[in-house]
Design a protein around this motif. Structure first.
Motif, PDB file in Angstrom:
ATOM      1  N   ASP A  83     -10.170  21.664   2.690  1.00 22.51           N
ATOM      2  CA  ASP A  83     -11.474  21.339   2.121  1.00 22.51           C
ATOM      3  C   ASP A  83     -11.617  21.872   0.706  1.00 22.51           C
ATOM      4  N   VAL A  84     -12.563  21.290  -0.005  1.00 21.56           N
ATOM      5  CA  VAL A  84     -12.934  21.841  -1.308  1.00 21.56           C
ATOM      6  C   VAL A  84     -13.555  23.216  -1.072  1.00 21.56           C
ATOM      7  N   PRO A  85     -13.124  24.248  -1.814  1.00 19.94           N
ATOM      8  CA  PRO A  85     -13.707  25.586  -1.597  1.00 19.94           C
ATOM      9  C   PRO A  85     -15.220  25.569  -1.749  1.00 19.94           C
ATOM     10  N   LEU A  86     -15.875  26.321  -0.918  1.00 23.30           N
ATOM     11  CA  LEU A  86     -17.332  26.387  -0.974  1.00 23.30           C
ATOM     12  C   LEU A  86     -17.801  27.146  -2.213  1.00 23.30           C
ATOM     13  N   PRO A  87     -18.843  26.670  -2.852  1.00 22.75           N
ATOM     14  CA  PRO A  87     -19.365  27.406  -4.011  1.00 22.75           C
ATOM     15  C   PRO A  87     -19.988  28.725  -3.560  1.00 22.75           C
ATOM     16  N   GLU A  88     -19.919  29.707  -4.421  1.00 24.75           N
ATOM     17  CA  GLU A  88     -20.523  31.001  -4.101  1.00 24.75           C
ATOM     18  C   GLU A  88     -22.003  30.924  -4.435  1.00 24.75           C
ATOM     19  N   GLN A  89     -22.766  30.489  -3.441  1.00 20.97           N
ATOM     20  CA  GLN A  89     -24.204  30.325  -3.629  1.00 20.97           C
ATOM     21  C   GLN A  89     -24.932  30.896  -2.428  1.00 20.97           C
ATOM     22  N   PRO A  90     -26.144  31.388  -2.617  1.00 22.18           N
ATOM     23  CA  PRO A  90     -26.889  31.933  -1.483  1.00 22.18           C
ATOM     24  C   PRO A  90     -27.342  30.814  -0.549  1.00 22.18           C
TER      25      PRO A  90
ATOM     26  N   GLU B  92     -28.718  23.613   5.473  1.00 26.86           N
ATOM     27  CA  GLU B  92     -27.287  23.289   5.502  1.00 26.86           C
ATOM     28  C   GLU B  92     -26.720  23.264   4.087  1.00 26.86           C
ATOM     29  N   VAL B  93     -25.480  23.733   3.969  1.00 25.18           N
ATOM     30  CA  VAL B  93     -24.805  23.802   2.672  1.00 25.18           C
ATOM     31  C   VAL B  93     -23.816  22.635   2.560  1.00 25.18           C
ATOM     32  N   PRO B  94     -23.871  21.881   1.474  1.00 20.73           N
ATOM     33  CA  PRO B  94     -22.892  20.798   1.293  1.00 20.73           C
ATOM     34  C   PRO B  94     -21.460  21.332   1.373  1.00 20.73           C
ATOM     35  N   LEU B  95     -20.595  20.585   2.020  1.00 16.29           N
ATOM     36  CA  LEU B  95     -19.164  20.901   2.204  1.00 16.29           C
ATOM     37  C   LEU B  95     -18.919  21.917   3.321  1.00 16.29           C
ATOM     38  N   ALA B  96     -19.979  22.584   3.830  1.00 17.93           N
ATOM     39  CA  ALA B  96     -19.784  23.554   4.913  1.00 17.93           C
ATOM     40  C   ALA B  96     -19.619  22.820   6.239  1.00 17.93           C
ATOM     41  N   THR B  97     -18.730  23.335   7.073  1.00 14.52           N
ATOM     42  CA  THR B  97     -18.535  22.764   8.409  1.00 14.52           C
ATOM     43  C   THR B  97     -18.990  23.726   9.501  1.00 14.52           C
ATOM     44  N   ALA B  98     -19.245  24.973   9.152  1.00 15.18           N
ATOM     45  CA  ALA B  98     -19.709  25.957  10.133  1.00 15.18           C
ATOM     46  C   ALA B  98     -20.364  27.115   9.373  1.00 15.18           C
ATOM     47  N   TYR B  99     -20.944  28.061  10.150  1.00 18.10           N
ATOM     48  CA  TYR B  99     -21.647  29.191   9.543  1.00 18.10           C
ATOM     49  C   TYR B  99     -21.386  30.455  10.345  1.00 18.10           C
ATOM     50  N   ASP B 100     -21.352  31.587   9.617  1.00 20.32           N
ATOM     51  CA  ASP B 100     -21.307  32.907  10.246  1.00 20.32           C
ATOM     52  C   ASP B 100     -22.672  33.568  10.056  1.00 20.32           C
ATOM     53  N   VAL B 101     -23.115  34.296  11.081  1.00 20.27           N
ATOM     54  CA  VAL B 101     -24.384  35.027  10.992  1.00 20.27           C
ATOM     55  C   VAL B 101     -24.130  36.478  11.390  1.00 20.27           C
ATOM     56  N   VAL B 102     -24.516  37.389  10.505  1.00 18.51           N
ATOM     57  CA  VAL B 102     -24.378  38.824  10.801  1.00 18.51           C
ATOM     58  C   VAL B 102     -25.767  39.466  10.846  1.00 18.51           C
TER      59      VAL B 102
ATOM     60  N   SER C 263     -19.851  32.683   0.479  1.00 14.09           N
ATOM     61  CA  SER C 263     -20.237  34.014   0.025  1.00 14.09           C
ATOM     62  C   SER C 263     -21.524  34.477   0.693  1.00 14.09           C
ATOM     63  N   TYR C 264     -21.614  35.820   0.842  1.00 11.42           N
ATOM     64  CA  TYR C 264     -22.874  36.444   1.239  1.00 11.42           C
ATOM     65  C   TYR C 264     -23.690  36.831   0.015  1.00 11.42           C
ATOM     66  N   ASP C 265     -23.068  36.813  -1.137  1.00 11.50           N
ATOM     67  CA  ASP C 265     -23.732  37.270  -2.366  1.00 11.50           C
ATOM     68  C   ASP C 265     -24.809  36.299  -2.821  1.00 11.50           C
ATOM     69  N   THR C 266     -25.874  36.852  -3.385  1.00  8.70           N
ATOM     70  CA  THR C 266     -26.927  36.024  -3.968  1.00  8.70           C
ATOM     71  C   THR C 266     -26.721  35.856  -5.469  1.00  8.70           C
ATOM     72  N   GLY C 267     -25.970  36.762  -6.074  1.00  5.50           N
ATOM     73  CA  GLY C 267     -25.802  36.716  -7.519  1.00  5.50           C
ATOM     74  C   GLY C 267     -26.962  37.326  -8.273  1.00  5.50           C
ATOM     75  N   SER C 268     -27.897  37.912  -7.546  1.00  6.22           N
ATOM     76  CA  SER C 268     -29.071  38.495  -8.195  1.00  6.22           C
ATOM     77  C   SER C 268     -28.691  39.786  -8.919  1.00  6.22           C
ATOM     78  N   PRO C 269     -29.188  39.983 -10.152  1.00  6.41           N
ATOM     79  CA  PRO C 269     -28.872  41.237 -10.876  1.00  6.41           C
ATOM     80  C   PRO C 269     -29.500  42.468 -10.219  1.00  6.41           C
ATOM     81  N   SER C 270     -30.501  42.224  -9.345  1.00 10.73           N
ATOM     82  CA  SER C 270     -31.129  43.369  -8.675  1.00 10.73           C
ATOM     83  C   SER C 270     -30.320  43.843  -7.473  1.00 10.73           C
ATOM     84  N   GLN C 271     -29.308  43.073  -7.119  1.00  6.67           N
ATOM     85  CA  GLN C 271     -28.496  43.433  -5.961  1.00  6.67           C
ATOM     86  C   GLN C 271     -27.597  44.616  -6.300  1.00  6.67           C
ATOM     87  N   ILE C 272     -27.595  45.602  -5.416  1.00  9.61           N
ATOM     88  CA  ILE C 272     -26.767  46.785  -5.631  1.00  9.61           C
ATOM     89  C   ILE C 272     -25.387  46.520  -5.040  1.00  9.61           C
ATOM     90  N   GLY C 273     -24.358  46.574  -5.865  1.00 10.64           N
ATOM     91  CA  GLY C 273     -22.996  46.344  -5.383  1.00 10.64           C
ATOM     92  C   GLY C 273     -22.745  44.868  -5.117  1.00 10.64           C
TER      93      GLY C 273
END
Length: 281
Positions: free
Chosen positions: A166-173, A191-201, A257-267
């Motif tokens: 598959d086309v790699p998924l974009p790193e988007q929240p 739902e995220v375009p190009l995604a075929t499944a999801y993980d939930v933690v 990705s789990y990242d949001t890309g927000s500058p307020s995010q720590i780490g």
């Protein structure tokens, strides 16, 4: 002068009186007939030249594209007949249904009629080899199938030679909503375009706050490779506590990705959660 016999038995002499004086007779004695040969002579002295040989009949010499027409004539040794035609010159064999090199075989060297395969993956199709229109070689009668969108099924759906690429998924929240009713937490997400499944933690909100936003703390993989965009959590919340949830899209190329890309995010959440005990694989 006088002549007796016919063909090759003919002999010449002179007239003399017969013994009884009634007239004349020739002094010559005819020759002995021989087996007829094809030499333009009457060897068997029957009055016919080359009888038994079909002279003048239509004939062909050479094979394939070298064949040429002619007529039957006597061979040099007189034993029979031969064709007067002159064969053409052989050329390199082509794939055109003809015997170009005049060896008695059509399209030899080309595997006409053999099985063949075109396309890759799920577009693959079988056929047989036929001559190309320009005669330079062969081509397959099969037509490749049409590529489709790649899915995680162990097959090469998009026919690029690699299964499940598959086309790699974009790193988007992932936009998600959490509702809590009667000790059940309902987590839904877009739902995220190009995604075929999801993980939930799921993690402990209090511990996250105390750590200053360390997502490397132990977490629970609530759902791994979910095919639907919602999950129910029946885990009971202790008094004065809370859970946090996070969704990650995945497809055959791997996880998003789990990242949001927000500058307020720590780490950075992704490497932190990769080390967390209980995280989804």
């Amino acid at each position: 002068g006088c002549v007796v016999g016919v063909g090759e038995c003919q002999a010449s002499g002179s007239l003399v009186c017969t013994v009884d004086g009634s007239g004349t007779e020739c002094t010559a004695t005819p020759g002995t007939p021989s087996v007829e040969t094809c030499d333009g002579l009457d060897n068997d002295c029957d009055g016919s030249i080359d009888n038994g040989f079909p002279l003048g009949g239509a004939c062909t010499v050479g094979t394939g594209e070298c064949a040429a027409p002619g007529t039957l004539v006597c061979s040099i040794d007189g034993s029979g007949t031969t064709c007067s035609g002159t064969p053409g010159d052989p050329v390199a064999e082509r794939c055109d249904g003809l015997d170009n090199d005049c060896d008695g075989s059509i399209d030899n060297g080309f595997l006409v009629g053999s099985g063949c395969v075109v396309g890759v993956g799920e577009c693959q199709a079988s056929g047989s080899l036929v001559c190309a229109a320009d005669g330079s070689g062969t081509e397959c009668t099969a037509t490749p199938g049409t590529p489709s969108e790649e899915t995680c099924d162990g097959l090469d759906n998009d026919c690029d030679g690699v299964p499940d690429d598959d086309v790699p998924l974009p790193e988007q929240p992932v936009q998600m909503t959490v509702n809590h009713e009667e000790n059940v937490t309902f987590v839904t997400w877009q739902e995220v375009p190009l995604a075929t499944a999801y993980d939930v933690v799921r993690g402990d909100l209090g511990a996250l706050v105390i750590s200053g936003g360390d997502f490397g703390l132990p977490v629970t993989c609530m759902i791994n490779d979910a095919s639907i965009p919602f999950a129910d959590d029946g885990q009971v919340l202790p008094p004065n506590s809370g859970f946090w949830y996070m969704v990650r899209p995945v497809n055959c190329s791997g996880a998003g990705s789990y990242d949001t890309g927000s500058p307020s995010q720590i780490g950075s959440r992704d490497p932190e959660m990769a080390t967390a005990v209980g995280s989804c694989p």
